[in-house]
Motif scaffolding. Structure first.
Motif, PDB file in Angstrom:
ATOM      1  N   PRO A 103      12.042  10.291  -3.704  1.00 36.27           N
ATOM      2  CA  PRO A 103      13.080  10.206  -2.655  1.00 36.27           C
ATOM      3  C   PRO A 103      12.585   9.385  -1.457  1.00 36.27           C
ATOM      4  O   PRO A 103      13.305   8.549  -0.922  1.00 36.27           O
ATOM      5  CB  PRO A 103      13.292  11.675  -2.255  1.00 36.27           C
ATOM      6  N   HIS A 104      11.323   9.612  -1.081  1.00 37.63           N
ATOM      7  CA  HIS A 104      10.734   8.857   0.019  1.00 37.63           C
ATOM      8  C   HIS A 104      10.708   7.355  -0.311  1.00 37.63           C
ATOM      9  O   HIS A 104      11.053   6.509   0.486  1.00 37.63           O
ATOM     10  CB  HIS A 104       9.323   9.386   0.272  1.00 37.63           C
ATOM     11  N   LEU A 105      10.324   7.056  -1.550  1.00 36.68           N
ATOM     12  CA  LEU A 105      10.246   5.666  -2.003  1.00 36.68           C
ATOM     13  C   LEU A 105      11.617   4.986  -1.942  1.00 36.68           C
ATOM     14  O   LEU A 105      11.743   3.830  -1.512  1.00 36.68           O
ATOM     15  CB  LEU A 105       9.701   5.654  -3.442  1.00 36.68           C
ATOM     16  N   THR A 106      12.640   5.723  -2.357  1.00 34.33           N
ATOM     17  CA  THR A 106      13.997   5.182  -2.308  1.00 34.33           C
ATOM     18  C   THR A 106      14.363   4.769  -0.880  1.00 34.33           C
ATOM     19  O   THR A 106      14.945   3.717  -0.654  1.00 34.33           O
ATOM     20  CB  THR A 106      15.010   6.232  -2.804  1.00 34.33           C
ATOM     21  N   ASP A 166       0.831  -1.205   0.000  1.00 33.96           N
ATOM     22  CA  ASP A 166       0.000   0.000   0.000  1.00 33.96           C
ATOM     23  C   ASP A 166       0.869   1.259   0.000  1.00 33.96           C
ATOM     24  O   ASP A 166       0.619   2.201  -0.748  1.00 33.96           O
ATOM     25  CB  ASP A 166      -0.939  -0.004   1.217  1.00 33.96           C
ATOM     26  N   THR A 167       1.899   1.238   0.855  1.00 34.21           N
ATOM     27  CA  THR A 167       2.803   2.385   0.932  1.00 34.21           C
ATOM     28  C   THR A 167       3.463   2.641  -0.414  1.00 34.21           C
ATOM     29  O   THR A 167       3.495   3.777  -0.914  1.00 34.21           O
ATOM     30  CB  THR A 167       3.922   2.119   1.983  1.00 34.21           C
ATOM     31  N   VAL A 168       4.002   1.590  -1.010  1.00 34.18           N
ATOM     32  CA  VAL A 168       4.715   1.740  -2.282  1.00 34.18           C
ATOM     33  C   VAL A 168       3.776   2.279  -3.362  1.00 34.18           C
ATOM     34  O   VAL A 168       4.109   3.218  -4.087  1.00 34.18           O
ATOM     35  CB  VAL A 168       5.329   0.385  -2.714  1.00 34.18           C
ATOM     36  N   LYS A 169       2.568   1.719  -3.439  1.00 33.35           N
ATOM     37  CA  LYS A 169       1.597   2.189  -4.444  1.00 33.35           C
ATOM     38  C   LYS A 169       1.293   3.673  -4.255  1.00 33.35           C
ATOM     39  O   LYS A 169       1.246   4.434  -5.222  1.00 33.35           O
ATOM     40  CB  LYS A 169       0.296   1.381  -4.332  1.00 33.35           C
ATOM     41  N   THR A 197       9.043   1.735 -12.667  1.00 37.44           N
ATOM     42  CA  THR A 197       9.361   2.870 -11.798  1.00 37.44           C
ATOM     43  C   THR A 197      10.118   2.410 -10.557  1.00 37.44           C
ATOM     44  O   THR A 197      11.181   2.938 -10.219  1.00 37.44           O
ATOM     45  CB  THR A 197       8.048   3.567 -11.352  1.00 37.44           C
ATOM     46  N   LEU A 198       9.540   1.395  -9.897  1.00 41.57           N
ATOM     47  CA  LEU A 198      10.137   0.917  -8.651  1.00 41.57           C
ATOM     48  C   LEU A 198      11.539   0.354  -8.888  1.00 41.57           C
ATOM     49  O   LEU A 198      12.483   0.659  -8.161  1.00 41.57           O
ATOM     50  CB  LEU A 198       9.230  -0.152  -8.028  1.00 41.57           C
ATOM     51  N   PHE A 199      11.653  -0.459  -9.941  1.00 37.41           N
ATOM     52  CA  PHE A 199      12.936  -1.113 -10.199  1.00 37.41           C
ATOM     53  C   PHE A 199      14.034  -0.087 -10.452  1.00 37.41           C
ATOM     54  O   PHE A 199      15.158  -0.226  -9.964  1.00 37.41           O
ATOM     55  CB  PHE A 199      12.811  -2.059 -11.396  1.00 37.41           C
ATOM     56  N   ASN A 200      13.699   0.963 -11.204  1.00 38.65           N
ATOM     57  CA  ASN A 200      14.705   1.973 -11.508  1.00 38.65           C
ATOM     58  C   ASN A 200      15.132   2.788 -10.294  1.00 38.65           C
ATOM     59  O   ASN A 200      16.160   3.454 -10.312  1.00 38.65           O
ATOM     60  CB  ASN A 200      14.206   2.901 -12.623  1.00 38.65           C
TER      61      ASN A 200
END
Lengths: 451, 451
Positions: free
Chosen positions: B22-25, B10-13, B50-53
């Motif tokens: 930056p937060h996601l990283t 949920d957070t990642v989505k 997006t996530l993988f990169n």
């Protein structure tokens, strides 16, 4: 069975036949206990007893017993005197002993717990309280842990002095109240200064499970994180046991077998009964009788349309293929969903996508098979309308069956019924009925052209 | 999916939707790579890219990639530039990299092997030569071994200096020509005098496999001996790799899924194709078309008996239940034999016993179901002879089906055809045909009483 084991089996059989017991004893001592355990199931009960009684080292006997199928093990135990059983069980890790005791007749189990030393029976009775299919039910309790206030030097000495505890590759670290607080590898101990404290070098993020976590979930965790063991804690995070990867392998094999058996309406429990036909029949019959009544409903439907069938007798020749193919396609999509749930590949959030994929796949396969059977029907009975009716009915029935396979399995999952057991009779009956309705419906529409 | 992972997903989505990179990283850095890998499959392709990169550490990216399904992994790779893929693959253990390269489109694989450093691509091309389903195909080649002439002290130093090789829990010992001659545990090193030579303290009986041993057999060995890894040797007993227990878990899961899929006429390969309906349909169709022609043969048989059927229309109402129940019982015994072969619980030497057990079970279940359906038929059509015919036919058909399930599977096994694929269409068609013959035969016998 590989060549080496086949040779061992032949040798053992020959020596038993000849009564060459001293020679046989030597063969047992020289063989790996796992190999002895493996050939056991290819011997009849009398030879099993002979061989088992020749195992002199109780540790080897324990190993053999813990590796046997529950069915074979239970049959064998009935043949052995209780004093010997008790001695052997006391040599085994508690978790394996509990496994065997669980599968014994209740009176025998109680008798044996009575003969045991108090310490052992207390420990075993404690373990028997956990549900068989949970982390508590499969964990071993002989776990090696170290206090966080020890130095590296003290920890190495503790490892050196530790007896034969379950494989020491992760060293679990606890505080004074036995709470699990960290983990170390043995190799890590060797690479840091001897004076450092464990609490300063340990990894604090430990993957652990509570005693009541389902064994399937434990197996998924071990597989996901590629770890060799997972510590088990109680409600207060106190370390109580360890599930090792060999337990996990047993769980995965067992769960896979269970799913496969269930989908065919058989049961893993059958393995307990060996060759006892009546008990096995009793396990399989409820599922079969459910299917039986499904078949009667289908027959009743045919009876309702008997006028149409009597008029155009050629129609009956395609009933088996239409209901059969519907059952096949429905079975495929049901299988994919059941297995997807079990491996965690499918869950409620991806189900929509799976549904539409199976729908598309069903349509494509329905088109191909419908066209084929349509041509066959036309060629056989020389009536283009019959070809049209049969082909259209087949294509529709297969498409509906594909979605039915997904809907039925996920419906059962949602209401808490195991889809592996329930989906197959349901999908089959539902597909027979919808298949026939579609077929008779199409036929009625074109009836004037079929006469 | 457990709660922790659901929260992470949920957070990642949410962060992707908001573009809060930056937060996601930070979230990625803080999470276990296995968790990131697990939530990947619940994202659509765009979000996956997006996530993988955003994964900065190539080691984490490698971990994520190696844990993905082959299907998800292949789709993702199409979206990423080749330079990045190559860097990530070079971070992975060779065996995992080979796994991914095997599942790439051929041109992409060649291009990437071209970009790689020579040393890595040589190693990978070497591994690609082994059959995917053998010990050579799943082993890792970064294996830690020690020469037998080292002292314990030297061995400990070697362990301390060893980099991040595949889990060091068994230490394999080799001679000057790299022949595998012994094995030690790390703990053993700590408990003996530092001056002793490895060759004097090592265990000389090492369980190992050759590169060409089937992966299923490798898994059975690891399970049987409860070991954490099995060394792989070439024809001359030179140590070339190691299969660890986490590879074995993957194998067992894969083989179980494969068997379940095959019995339903689906294929594990489907997982490669994600939601591509045409490709999936093409995989399933050959099996379905085989069944289709089986169904046509059954229909033809009914056509031959059309005079009898037209005369006694009530007979057709029991055709679905008789053929269906035969199929169910045959499916049960076929399943038990297929799974028994896979787990090593049944082999050619126990087959006779299994055959007679299934025969007995089939007779018991046939008697129960035959009696039930006989009473139903009598009650429904008010003709005791119809009840007799239907009941007798059902009992006989079920008994025959039970033995057919065992015979067909073992016949296919013996001539080298995978029984999991072949037995189901064959058993089904054979049972439809014998079921109908029995039914029509009995009916013809009693025909005067049925009119």
């Amino acid at each position: 069975m590989d060549q080496k084991l086949q040779m061992l089996l032949d040798t053992v059989k020959k020596l038993i036949r000849r009564g060459a017991f001293p020679h046989l004893t030597k063969v047992i001592v020289k063989s790996h206990p796992a190999d002895i355990a493996h050939i056991f199931r290819y011997l009849d009960l009398k030879d099993q007893r002979t061989l088992f009684n020749l195992i002199e080292n109780p540790e080897t006997a324990a190993y053999v017993l813990s590796e046997l199928d529950h069915g074979t093990g239970a049959q064998l135990l009935e043949q052995i005197d209780k004093q010997t059983i008790t001695e052997v069980l006391q040599e085994m890790p508690y978790d394996d002993a509990v496994d065997i005791i669980r599968n014994m007749p209740e009176e025998l189990a109680e008798e044996i717990l009575g003969i045991m030393q108090d310490e052992d029976s207390d420990e075993i009775e404690q373990l028997l309280l956990y549900d068989e299919d949970t982390a508590g039910g499969i964990m071993s309790t002989e776990i090696f842990s170290l206090n966080q206030d020890l130095t590296v030097q003290e920890a190495i000495e503790a490892v050196q002095q530790a007896g034969d505890v379950e494989m020491v590759f992760y060293l679990y670290v606890t505080d004074d109240d036995n709470h699990l607080v960290g983990v170390l590898s043995l190799r890590q101990l060797l690479t840091v200064s001897p004076a450092r404290l464990l609490k300063d070098i340990m990894v604090r993020e430990v993957i652990s499970v509570r005693t009541d976590v389902d064994q399937e979930e434990v197996a998924q965790l071990v597989a996901r994180y590629n770890i060799l063991g997972i510590p088990v804690v109680d409600d207060a995070n106190r370390l109580v046991g360890l599930v090792t990867v060999d337990d996990v392998i047993d769980v995965m094999r067992q769960e896979a077998t269970e799913d496969i058996y269930k989908m065919a309406g058989a049961s893993e429990e059958e393995l307990l009964y060996g060759y006892k036909a009546f008990k096995i029949a009793r396990l399989r019959l409820p599922w079969l009788v459910t299917n039986l009544f499904g078949g009667v409903i289908t027959g009743y439907l045919m009876w309702r349309f008997k006028a149409t069938l009597a008029e155009v007798l050629a129609l009956i020749t395609f009933i088996p293929v239409i209901t059969g193919m519907g059952g096949n396609v429905g079975g495929q999509s049901a299988t994919i969903v059941v297995r997807g749930f079990a491996t965690g590949r499918i869950d409620m959030s991806t189900l929509r996508q799976v549904f539409f994929r199976e729908l598309r796949v069903g349509m494509i396969m329905g088109a191909v098979c419908g066209l084929t059977i349509g041509v066959v029907a036309f060629g056989w009975h020389h009536n283009p309308y019959l070809g049209l009716v049969v082909g259209m009915a087949m294509a529709t029935a297969m498409t509906v069956a594909a979605t039915m396979g997904v809907m039925a399995t996920s419906f059962f999952k949602r209401i808490g019924i195991d889809p592996a057991i329930a989906s197959s009779p349901f999908v089959q009956t539902a597909n027979d009925i919808t298949g026939l309705l579609i077929y008779f419906g199409t036929a009625t529409l074109f009836l004037p052209h079929l006469r």
